[in-house]
Design an enzyme around this catalytic site. Structure first.
Site, PDB file in Angstrom:
ATOM      1  N   ASP A 177       0.911  -1.139   0.000  1.00 42.73           N
ATOM      2  CA  ASP A 177       0.000   0.000   0.000  1.00 42.73           C
ATOM      3  C   ASP A 177       0.948   1.186   0.000  1.00 42.73           C
ATOM      4  O   ASP A 177       1.570   1.490   1.028  1.00 42.73           O
ATOM      5  CB  ASP A 177      -0.884   0.020   1.255  1.00 42.73           C
ATOM      6  CG  ASP A 177      -1.865   1.177   1.197  1.00 42.73           C
ATOM      7  OD1 ASP A 177      -1.450   2.268   0.757  1.00 42.73           O
ATOM      8  OD2 ASP A 177      -3.018   1.003   1.603  1.00 42.73           O
ATOM      9  N   HIS A 178       1.101   1.839  -1.145  1.00 40.57           N
ATOM     10  CA  HIS A 178       2.206   2.807  -1.254  1.00 40.57           C
ATOM     11  C   HIS A 178       2.038   3.978  -0.280  1.00 40.57           C
ATOM     12  O   HIS A 178       2.999   4.674   0.016  1.00 40.57           O
ATOM     13  CB  HIS A 178       2.407   3.281  -2.697  1.00 40.57           C
ATOM     14  CG  HIS A 178       1.390   4.262  -3.187  1.00 40.57           C
ATOM     15  ND1 HIS A 178       0.128   3.894  -3.563  1.00 40.57           N
ATOM     16  CD2 HIS A 178       1.450   5.600  -3.363  1.00 40.57           C
ATOM     17  CE1 HIS A 178      -0.543   4.969  -3.945  1.00 40.57           C
ATOM     18  NE2 HIS A 178       0.240   6.024  -3.837  1.00 40.57           N
ATOM     19  N   HIS A 240      -5.913   2.758   1.155  1.00 43.02           N
ATOM     20  CA  HIS A 240      -5.184   3.900   1.714  1.00 43.02           C
ATOM     21  C   HIS A 240      -5.902   4.522   2.916  1.00 43.02           C
ATOM     22  O   HIS A 240      -5.294   4.779   3.949  1.00 43.02           O
ATOM     23  CB  HIS A 240      -4.956   4.967   0.644  1.00 43.02           C
ATOM     24  CG  HIS A 240      -4.381   4.419  -0.639  1.00 43.02           C
ATOM     25  ND1 HIS A 240      -3.403   3.455  -0.648  1.00 43.02           N
ATOM     26  CD2 HIS A 240      -4.644   4.693  -1.942  1.00 43.02           C
ATOM     27  CE1 HIS A 240      -3.089   3.176  -1.907  1.00 43.02           C
ATOM     28  NE2 HIS A 240      -3.831   3.902  -2.708  1.00 43.02           N
TER      29      HIS A 240
HETATM   30  C1  BG6 Z   1      -3.674   4.671  -6.263  1.00 43.05           C
HETATM   31  C2  BG6 Z   1      -5.005   4.777  -6.954  1.00 43.05           C
HETATM   32  O1  BG6 Z   1      -3.671   3.604  -5.364  1.00 43.05           O
HETATM   33  O2  BG6 Z   1      -3.430   5.878  -5.558  1.00 43.05           O
HETATM   34  C3  BG6 Z   1      -5.051   5.973  -7.885  1.00 43.05           C
HETATM   35  O3  BG6 Z   1      -5.243   3.592  -7.707  1.00 43.05           O
HETATM   36  C4  BG6 Z   1      -4.676   7.222  -7.142  1.00 43.05           C
HETATM   37  O4  BG6 Z   1      -6.341   6.116  -8.463  1.00 43.05           O
HETATM   38  C5  BG6 Z   1      -3.370   7.026  -6.384  1.00 43.05           C
HETATM   39  O5  BG6 Z   1      -4.541   8.276  -8.066  1.00 43.05           O
HETATM   40  C6  BG6 Z   1      -3.075   8.212  -5.498  1.00 43.05           C
HETATM   41  O6  BG6 Z   1      -1.790   8.079  -4.997  1.00 43.05           O
HETATM   42  P1  BG6 Z   1      -0.922   9.348  -4.605  1.00 43.05           P
HETATM   43  O7  BG6 Z   1       0.345   8.788  -4.078  1.00 43.05           O
HETATM   44  O8  BG6 Z   1      -0.758  10.155  -5.854  1.00 43.05           O
HETATM   45  O9  BG6 Z   1      -1.733  10.073  -3.592  1.00 43.05           O
END
Ligand code: BG6
Length: 508
Positions: A177-178, A240
């Protein structure tokens, strides 16, 4: 610093994620010496690329990070390409041969990391073949990193998990989960557990409500095909938002390690109140964006986007009110909100504290003056992106002869320079995995509990096939219903566009 010895095999090596995130992250680890001589990468995908083509792609994906082409070429020389059909057993035999050869050539100690950056429907097939064709027989560790989405509901996630578990133990599975690799998400624990000022009041006696906003100004870009099947609830909330919520709501862990933190997060997630259909309707709002303007440019509505069904009922925005039914949080609403094509990119957490029990300053008969004397609630804001830092709003006295309250903000933001030098989320997470640290990855129990909550909301929504889906104009912060959600409880969203940062060119 000891270099990591490892063979990384990327399934989906020609894909967007690999080029945008994985190769640059591996390159940064290389520049820092975490990866040095003893590493090799095999990229696999269906396309019939040569090693040369592959290396060129790798080099171009790191071109803006390197001072010299030589360095990029030296890095790319560790990359090998293997055209691969995941259903073809023979292809795994070829892969094994290459893996064993690289193992010896680079002295990789048999350590193997498999990165699954493909459609989840193929994960089961891949891991079974890895086992049956002997790719997991080397001496070192065997780990697998799995990209989202981990299933599309609880049932599919469980099936996927069982398939992977037949081959890999939970401790060898790293579900990405980045958000957990983001600097300020990791900083939530620092703010909470390193400041007695906060931890002492981190409960329902002092906190009125918690607001989590993951606003995006981007639309669905090139991913409409996926997004129209998914929607904001599954795309952002299940993973997230629930991870952020768990970090905010968990009890202090007995020690700051993987096992203790995970246990506390799971307990918090399990205490989230489950809703029936009627409660979902009362506590959750979904919406779709329609045409509108962001920074002077007009954007079309969701249903007009390429690859989106013009009849689509997929939500591009979700807002909700959740309750965590435990001693710490009983009665405190957690408001969550995320959407595409909102006013601006702004990922923020607002902790809104209760007002003082008695207003000592309200001694005027004049209504305007009375309002000037009403203390604003203290708010702790954690800025996650694009600016990083935190602020605390307090009340002071306006300078002058009268006694007027003045809200002031203690504001700390990381400078653009610090932000530019912080490791990217993927870089941190890959390094964690190479070090065998699963703290910032999601355990199956977290994933399963989040799916159970999301499924109930989804089912209630899917059962209603006729009510119109609320809309919001591109460039706004969602439909009116999302504002009413808080107003009903006597609150408002704290989030405001970051004017100062926009004016100073610090927002994209
Ligand atoms: C991803 C989603 O997990 O997270 C995307 O699939 C979204 O739709 C993205 O744009 C948002 O990540 P960040 O790091 O740009 O907030």
């Amino acid at each position: 610093m000891k270099e990591k010895k490892v063979l990384i095999t990327i399934f989906g090596g020609t894909g967007d994620l690999a080029q945008r995130k994985l190769y640059p992250s591996l390159f940064r680890l290389y520049q820092k010496g975490q990866l040095k001589e003893s590493f090799a990468v095999i990229g696999t995908a269906r396309r019939p690329w040569s090693n040369e083509t592959y290396r060129e792609v790798v080099m171009s994906s790191v071109s803006n990070l390197t001072a010299s082409e030589q360095q990029a070429a030296a890095f790319a020389s560790h990359f090998y390409y293997q055209s691969h059909d995941v259903n073809d057993t023979n292809h795994y035999d070829t892969l094994k041969k290459l893996a064993n050869q690289l193992d010896e050539e680079y002295g990789l100690a048999g350590n193997r990391l498999f990165y699954l950056a493909m459609s989840p429907s193929l994960f089961g097939t891949i891991v079974h073949h890895l086992q049956s064709q002997g790719l997991l027989e080397s001496d070192g560790y065997h780990r697998v990193i799995i990209e989202k989405p981990f299933g599309t509901d609880y049932q599919t996630a469980e099936k996927l998990n069982n398939e992977i578990n037949e081959v890999f133990d939970e401790s060898e599975i790293y579900r990405i989960d980045h958000y957990l690799g983001k600097e300020m998400i990791q900083s939530i624990s620092a703010v909470r557990f390193a400041n007695s000022l906060f931890e002492a009041v981190w409960n329902n006696r002092y906190i009125d409500n918690v607001q989590i906003s993951l606003a995006e100004n981007l639309g669905v870009e090139e991913r409409a095909g996926y997004y129209d099947q998914s929607g904001a609830l599954k795309d952002m909330v299940q993973n997230h938002i629930f991870q952020v919520l768990a970090l905010l709501a968990m009890d202090p862990p007995a020690a700051f390690n993987e096992e203790e933190i995970r246990n506390e997060k799971i307990k918090a997630l399990r205490a989230i109140r489950m809703y029936d259909a009627e409660e979902v309707a009362k506590n959750f709002v979904r919406a779709q964006y329609v045409q509108g303007k962001i920074s002077g440019r007009t954007y079309k509505g969701y249903k007009e986007e390429d690859q989106v069904n013009p009849e689509s009922r997929t939500e591009t925005f979700v807002a909700g009110r959740l309750f965590i039914d435990n001693f710490r949080w009983s009665g405190v609403p957690f408001y969550i909100r995320t959407g595409k094509r909102m006013t601006e990119k702004g990922t923020r957490i607002n902790i809104v504290f209760k007002s003082v029990p008695i207003n000592l300053f309200n001694h005027s008969f004049d209504e305007e003056e009375q309002n000037a004397q009403k203390p604003e609630p203290n708010v702790l804001t954690i800025y996650i992106q694009p600016t990083e830092g935190f602020s605390l709003s307090l009340n002071g006295k306006e300078v002058g002869p009268n006694f007027n309250l003045l809200p002031v903000k203690l504001n700390y933001r990381n400078s653009a320079e610090i932000i530019a030098n912080t490791p990217e989320a993927y870089e941190k997470l890959i390094l964690d995995c190479l070090s065998g640290d699963g703290t910032n990855f999601t355990h199956w129990h977290e994933v399963s509990q989040s799916w159970k909550i999301v499924d109930q909301i989804r089912q209630a929504w899917d059962a209603d096939t006729t009510s119109p889906i609320p809309t919001y104009a591109a460039g706004t912060m969602g439909p009116d219903e999302a504002f009413h959600l808080l107003q009903e409880d006597g609150f408002n969203w704290v989030w405001q566009p970051d004017h100062w940062y926009r004016e100073h060119g610090e927002l994209s």
